[in-house]
Structure formats: structure tokens, C-alpha cells
Design a protein around this motif. Structure first.
Motif, PDB file in Angstrom:
ATOM      1  N   UNK A  35       0.828  -1.206   0.000  1.00 30.01           N
ATOM      2  CA  UNK A  35       0.000   0.000   0.000  1.00 30.01           C
ATOM      3  C   UNK A  35       0.865   1.259   0.000  1.00 30.01           C
ATOM      4  N   UNK A  36       1.923   1.281   0.802  1.00 30.19           N
ATOM      5  CA  UNK A  36       2.762   2.466   0.921  1.00 30.19           C
ATOM      6  C   UNK A  36       3.513   2.741  -0.373  1.00 30.19           C
ATOM      7  N   UNK A  37       4.017   1.703  -1.030  1.00 29.42           N
ATOM      8  CA  UNK A  37       4.674   1.901  -2.315  1.00 29.42           C
ATOM      9  C   UNK A  37       3.722   2.524  -3.330  1.00 29.42           C
ATOM     10  N   UNK A  85      -0.128  -1.258   5.455  1.00 27.34           N
ATOM     11  CA  UNK A  85       0.711  -0.116   5.883  1.00 27.34           C
ATOM     12  C   UNK A  85       2.124  -0.548   6.290  1.00 27.34           C
ATOM     13  N   UNK A  86       2.578  -1.686   5.816  1.00 28.81           N
ATOM     14  CA  UNK A  86       3.966  -2.064   6.078  1.00 28.81           C
ATOM     15  C   UNK A  86       4.894  -1.077   5.376  1.00 28.81           C
ATOM     16  N   UNK A  87       5.914  -0.607   6.085  1.00 24.63           N
ATOM     17  CA  UNK A  87       6.842   0.374   5.528  1.00 24.63           C
ATOM     18  C   UNK A  87       6.322   1.787   5.529  1.00 24.63           C
ATOM     19  N   UNK A  88       5.306   2.071   6.360  1.00 22.78           N
ATOM     20  CA  UNK A  88       4.765   3.430   6.416  1.00 22.78           C
ATOM     21  C   UNK A  88       5.804   4.445   6.872  1.00 22.78           C
ATOM     22  N   UNK A  89       6.786   3.981   7.646  1.00 23.36           N
ATOM     23  CA  UNK A  89       7.839   4.888   8.112  1.00 23.36           C
ATOM     24  C   UNK A  89       8.696   5.397   6.956  1.00 23.36           C
TER      25      UNK A  89
END
Length: 230
Positions: A37-39, A160-164
Motif C-alpha cells: 500500500x505504501x509503495x 501499511x507495512x513500511x509506512x515509516x
């Protein structure tokens, strides 16, 4: 000259003429990097920034560009906005910049952007061109986010993995673990899964469109069947 209908411009960008689900443009980055999602959100924001900037610029100078060289000029203008976007991502979202890699500069070749510059911005004023670019970008970004969320959910059971990478270190708490997996489902995370997921989204849109058309047809029949009051 007639006043542009901003409602129609918005509906076209978000739904009726969505660049990803209807026009099927920009599929290379759409399918390649939308494994989370974040990508998808990161690439969608970058593409929207370029769309809005290029549409406004093309609309502003459209009267001074000779028709014979308009396409090369448009490409150069788009490339300048892509370079600015690339530098901003390099400065503020460096980890996401590394993940998206070559697909950020490849925004220059995105058919959606050059298509809107040629088909809309070169023929309309600044405000309608701004709205068109914004809505086309939001429509494209929405598909990227939905595609990324679907693939991430199917492939590794998270959202939301990698939202940071996009929002900063504090956003690491946003990761949602929906179910535990011993090994990632590679089909969903690799390009074949992207084609499958995009097909599901297109099928869903077609089903919704057909139901809306059916309801509109039934409403028309009921209205026409009512007796006229003399």
C-alpha cells in the motif's frame, strides 16, 4: 467559449475515465511497484504532483508553443517536474525513493501525463487544467493504493507495512498484521499477481457501472410509464 464543467472533469478523473481502470495507461509502474500500500501511495503522490504541475504549465504557455513542436516541449516540461519530484523524494523520503528506484524518473514516459497535457491542458485554462490534473492523479493514486493494499494483504497479511519510509519513524506503529504467514505468497507480490489483482479491480468497476446503468434505465422506465396529468 463554454465554461468547463468541473463536476464532469472530476468524475472523469476519478471514475468514468480513470487512467488506470478505463484508459489502462501507466501500467508499467502500476504493476511493478504496487506490491504494498505504501509503495502505491508514494508513487501515486509523485505522479499526482507531476500531473498537476505539468497541466498548469502547459495550460499557461499553450498559446506560445508552435503546434509542430508541442510534444517535445511538453515532454521537457514534464521531465522538469519529474526531476523536482525525484529530488524532493531523495531529500525527504530517501528509503522509499530507493524502493521505487527507476520508476520515479520513468514517470516522464507515463502516457497519462503526456495524454492529459495534449488532450486537455493544451486546450483549456489554468483552473480547469489544475482540476483535471488533480483528479486524474487522485484516480490513478486510488487504484495504486487499492492494488497495493490487495497485494500486500494477499501476499504477506499486512497493511501499511513500511509506512515509516513515507511518513517518518513514528509511522512504524501504523503497520497492521491481519494474519500471520510463515512464508510470503509470492504470486501476489510479483507482477503476475499484479495483473490478477488489477483484473479484479476492473471487473469490480464494470459490475458497479452495469448496476448503475440498470438502475438508471429502470428509473427512466418508471418515469416514462407515469400517466400525464391533463
Amino acid at each position: 467559449m463554454s465554461q468547463p464543467d468541473y463536476g464532469d472533469i472530476s468524475k472523469n478523473g476519478l471514475w468514468h475515465n480513470n487512467p488506470a481502470l478505463v484508459q489502462l495507461l501507466g501500467l508499467c509502474p502500476l504493476l511493478a511497484v504496487s506490491n504494498t500500500l505504501i509503495n502505491g501511495l508514494g508513487l501515486g503522490i509523485a505522479t499526482t504532483m507531476v500531473l498537476v504541475g505539468s497541466n498548469i504549465s502547459v495550460s499557461f504557455v499553450r498559446h506560445w508553443i508552435p503546434k509542430e513542436i508541442r510534444i517535445p516541449v511538453f515532454v521537457m516540461m514534464i521531465a522538469s517536474f519529474v526531476t523536482n519530484t525525484q529530488l524532493l523524494m531523495n531529500a525527504f523520503t530517501y528509503e522509499l525513493y530507493l524502493v521505487l528506484g527507476i520508476f520515479i524518473p520513468l514517470i516522464v514516459t507515463n502516457c497519462t501525463i503526456i495524454g492529459r497535457a495534449e488532450a486537455f491542458a493544451s486546450k483549456n485554462g489554468i483552473i480547469p487544467s489544475f482540476i483535471d490534473g488533480l483528479m486524474q492523479g487522485i484516480g490513478f493514486s486510488t487504484v495504486l493504493v487499492l492494488l497495493g493494499a490487495l497485494r500486500e494483504f494477499m501476499g504477506q497479511g499486512t497493511l501499511f507495512a513500511g509506512a515509516d519510509q513515507l511518513f517518518g519513524e513514528w509511522a512504524s506503529v501504523l503497520t497492521i498484521h491481519l494474519y500471520q504467514v510463515d512464508q510470503s505468497f509470492l504470486f501476489a507480490l510479483l507482477p503476475p499477481g499484479a495483473f490478477f489483482a488489477l483484473g479484479l479491480l476492473i471487473a469490480g468497476k464494470n459490475i458497479i457501472d452495469k448496476r448503475l446503468q440498470s438502475r438508471a434505465h429502470q428509473t427512466t422506465q418508471v418515469t416514462s410509464a407515469k400517466p400525464e396529468v391533463s
